[in-house]
Structure formats: C-alpha cells, structure tokens
Design a protein around this motif. Structure first.
Motif, short mmCIF file in Angstrom:
data_model
loop_
_atom_site.label_atom_id
_atom_site.label_comp_id
_atom_site.label_asym_id
_atom_site.label_seq_id
_atom_site.Cartn_x
_atom_site.Cartn_y
_atom_site.Cartn_z
N PRO A 243 -18.69 -21.44 -17.36
CA PRO A 243 -17.62 -20.94 -18.24
C PRO A 243 -16.30 -21.66 -17.98
O PRO A 243 -15.93 -21.88 -16.83
N ARG B 6 -18.34 -19.29 -26.52
CA ARG B 6 -17.66 -19.08 -25.24
C ARG B 6 -16.70 -17.89 -25.29
O ARG B 6 -17.02 -16.84 -24.76
N LEU C 285 -15.28 -12.29 -18.16
CA LEU C 285 -15.15 -13.67 -17.68
C LEU C 285 -14.02 -13.89 -16.68
O LEU C 285 -13.98 -14.91 -15.99
N LEU D 221 -22.79 -16.88 -19.94
CA LEU D 221 -22.75 -17.65 -21.18
C LEU D 221 -23.94 -18.59 -21.32
O LEU D 221 -24.30 -18.95 -22.44
N VAL E 3 -26.49 -16.63 -23.16
CA VAL E 3 -26.14 -16.51 -24.57
C VAL E 3 -26.52 -17.78 -25.32
O VAL E 3 -27.12 -17.74 -26.40
N ALA F 245 -18.47 -14.73 -27.25
CA ALA F 245 -19.61 -14.20 -26.49
C ALA F 245 -19.17 -13.70 -25.12
O ALA F 245 -19.68 -12.69 -24.62
N GLY F 246 -18.22 -14.41 -24.49
CA GLY F 246 -17.76 -14.01 -23.17
C GLY F 246 -16.97 -12.73 -23.15
O GLY F 246 -16.73 -12.17 -22.08
#
Length: 455
Positions: free
Chosen positions: A342, A254, A130, A264, A267, A257-258
């Motif tokens: 994000p 966020r 990210l 995202l 996801v 998962a990131g």
C-alpha cells in the motif's frame, strides 16, 4: 448554569477525544514500530537538525517544499535522551494526530450536526484501516494528516478574535507542512460568508466577517512560502504522465478499497480473478451517497463534500506524478501487482474520501436542513436518506473495529532503535575523533552525534 455547561463541555469532550485518539493511534502501531525510526525521521530531518541546529531547519526545503510540523517533532525527539528518540517521535506524532481529531470534532459542528457522525468523522484519522501501515506514528507523514484538518480550519469563522488568532496559528502550521493544502483555498470563502457560520449577531456583519481575516492572511502567506520554495528548490519529478484510466482505476483499487480493507493485494487478486464487478457495488453506492448529499444538503455541506472527495482524487493523482506511479497500469491489473505494498498516498486519499462519505451521510440523516426540492420527497425520501446515512456510518465503524488490532506495517521488522545505541556509543568511545555514528533505521541509516550519545 446550562450555558456554562455547554461552553465548558465542548472543550472537555474535545480534549478527551484527542487523548483517546492518541492512545488508539499508539496502540494500533504495535510495539516494534513504536520503537523503530522511520525514513526522514532518522535520515534527512535528523541529519539536518544535527548539522544546522533547531532554527535554521524549520523552513529548510526538502523534496520541493517546507515541512514545519515534522521538523518540530524531530526537534523535540532530539532534545531527549537518544534512547528515547524513536518512542518520542512516534508518541509526538500520535499526539499531533490526536489534536487533529479533536479540532475536527470542534470545527465541524456547524456542518455535521448529528453527534455520532461528528464523532466518527473526527476519529477517521486514527481508525482508517490503512493508516498504521506507513503514515501513522511518524513525523515524515504528518503532512498527510493536516489535509484532513485544513478544510475545517479554512471554512470556519471563529466567534472571537482569540479564536481567530488560534485558528490562524493552526492554519500556518498546516500550510507550512503540506503545499497540497492549496486545494482547499476556495473554502476560505465560506469563512467570509454570512450564512451558516454560527457567528454572533450582536456585532455588525462587516466587523464579524473580519474574524476570517487572520486565517485567510496566514494561509495565503504560508502558501506563498511553499510556492517560492517549490520554485527555488524544485523536486525531481519522474518524466511522463499517467493515463486517466490508470489514475481512476488505481484510485478505486487503493484509496477506495483501502477505506474498508487494508489487504489491498487480496482486493486486487479478487479483481484479477472475478473482474471489476467485485468493486462495482461499493463504488456505485459511495458515488450515490456523495451525489445525494450534494443535491439535498445545505451549501456548506455541498462545498465540504465536493472539496473532500475531489481532493482525495487530486492527492492520489498528484502523488502518482511526484512518486513515479506513471508506469503502473492500474486499469489492467495483473497477478504480479498483488505484491505491491500500500502506498502512503493511498492512505492520505482514503482519509479524505472517508471523511467526505461521513459528512455526506450526516447530511442525509438530517432532513431539517435539506433543500426545498429534497423536502418534497416526503417520508420516503427521509427514510432512504436515513437508511443510506446510517449504512455509511455502520460501514466505517465496522471497518475500524475489524482492523483495530495492530497489524503488518512497514516497520514491523524493525530495526529497534534503542537496542543499537550501546554499539554506537562504544564506537564513539573507541575513536575520539569520531563525531557521528551510524544507526540503522527503516529503510535508511541515521546519523547519531557522539555528543548526543554522551549526554
């Protein structure tokens, strides 16, 4: 000769690592973001630098706190020709992050002993998927990166007074850049501890402990400055508090998962389509690794893993409060939410979380430092620890390799800074009374002094 080689080797490796990290951060930005001025770098910080000069801006409050490092980077960019401003700020920001990587590598060696894990831990700031989207390569977001460095600075007791003074300078710069460094103040106690510091035994323990004093004093003084700044120049915070369920769900959707996938929206779409089960396995595995390290690891590992993981959630929570995240119902995801970009604080929380996971993984593959109860598990325990630790390291490296190429960022569409300056210079020439021309940055516009353009 071996001693000299060992002593000289660590700085050389750290410098090489810092330069490689800087180059990787620069590469991952891509050509257009490197040449685009972002947010406060071309807005508040540049405007106040032009109006107030280089000294008065350094501790000038903005958004409720002091931003020392970003102000210094903007000062550096302003000292160069205006056509190089965007590149100078981006490169200086990447250099700062490279310095963070090098310092983490050096300062963490008493806690993270296996060198592959320490190398990956140091590289986390530049390999997080990210990072390039918003926080990498600009001064406005350097405050997130100091959160990765501060735990190691606070917990470390230097082996010399020169080292203690240097660490105090680093601590001061970090604390005067980000007030959330206060989350790590309990780690200052580790520097005063007599266990696991790696300090020399040739001096009395009381004198040896005093080398923790410079960092402690500077850190507390810096936090006092941040506290006074917050009280005297408070930030406007949106009303309301997010529900606990939304905070936890958002943290999973966020930052967690990131840590693996920067896309995202995809996801969240998977969660909407298939339920929370798609994230259940990685989240449970992560929690088990962190918990296992806290159980089996030595005291410093337990403190560091707990501090990094708790700070990840705290940073996410605090940022939701400060940036209007109250209205997002993360616990009830919908298809429309896949379009949400994000957040910068998701990347910050992700940096802390991945760092915690790497520290925990290193502890699991280092059974010589396990607690007595953990040692009693025998070969099976060591095998499971090694398997879990190396799986975590493999996952972090795989995520880095899969997303190392430049991708989409907030600055991918420009506007390129240098291409607009001829028009700004022409406007200054046509109107001799004009003192400042406007140049577009992202997402705002920037004041460019005509005197700067005429250098």
């Amino acid at each position: 000769m071996d001693l000299v080689r060992r002593v000289a080797g660590v700085p050389l490796v750290a410098v090489a690592l810092g330069l490689l990290a800087t180059a990787l951060a620069w590469y991952r930005l891509g050509p257009v973001p490197r040449n685009t001025v972002w947010a406060e770098d071309g807005g508040v910080f540049l405007r106040e630098r032009i109006a107030m000069g280089p000294v008065d801006t350094l501790l000038h409050p903005y958004a409720g706190y002091v931003h020392l490092l970003p102000r210094l980077v903007v000062d550096l960019g302003y000292a160069l020709p205006p056509a190089r401003y965007a590149q100078a700020v981006a490169l200086a920001s990447c250099l700062v992050v490279g310095g963070v990587c090098a310092l983490v590598f050096v300062l963490s060696r008493d806690v993270v002993r296996p060198w592959p894990f320490r190398l990956v831990l140091a590289a986390v700031p530049v390999v997080l998927p990210l990072a390039p989207y918003e926080i990498s390569g600009n001064a406005a977001n350097l405050h997130w990166y100091v959160l990765i460095l501060v735990p190691w600075v606070f917990a470390r007791r230097s082996r010399s007074w020169w080292g203690a003074a240097a660490l105090a300078v680093v601590a001061g710069a970090a604390v005067l850049t980000e007030p959330l460094t206060a989350l790590f103040t309990p780690l200052l106690l580790l520097a005063w501890s007599t266990r696991g510091t790696g300090s020399s035994s040739r001096v009395p323990a009381a004198i040896d402990r005093l080398r923790a004093l410079p960092v402690t004093a500077v850190a507390l003084a810096g936090l006092a400055v941040q506290g006074v700044t917050t009280l005297t120049s408070p930030r406007d915070v949106p009303a309301g508090f997010p529900a606990v369920g939304d905070v936890l769900a958002g943290w999973v959707l966020r930052p967690v998962a990131g840590a693996w996938d920067p896309h995202l929206g995809a996801v969240l779409a998977a969660v909407v389509g298939h339920g929370w089960a798609v994230l259940l396995v990685p989240v449970v595995a992560l929690v088990l690794v962190l918990a296992a390290a806290v159980v089996v690891g030595p005291a410093r590992v337990r403190w560091m893993v707990t501090a990094l993981a708790a700070a990840s959630l705290a940073v996410w929570w605090a940022a939701l409060l400060a940036n209007g995240g109250v209205g997002v119902r993360w616990s009830v995801p919908e298809s429309a939410m896949t379009a949400l970009p994000p957040q910068r604080y998701a990347a910050a929380a992700g940096l802390l979380l991945v760092s915690a996971a790497v520290v925990a993984a290193a502890a699991l593959v280092d059974p010589e430092r396990w607690s007595r109860a953990a040692v009693r598990t025998g070969g099976a325990g060591r095998l499971l620890g090694a398997l879990a630790g190396w799986c975590v390291l493999t996952a972090v490296v795989a995520a880095a390799v899969l997303h190392v190429a430049p991708g989409e960022t907030r600055r991918s569409d420009g506007p390129v800074w240098a291409g607009q300056l001829p028009g700004a210079a022409e406007a200054c020439r046509e109107d001799p009374s004009l003192e400042v021309a406007r140049v577009r940055s992202n997402p705002w516009s920037s004041p460019v002094a005509c005197s700067w353009l005429s250098r």
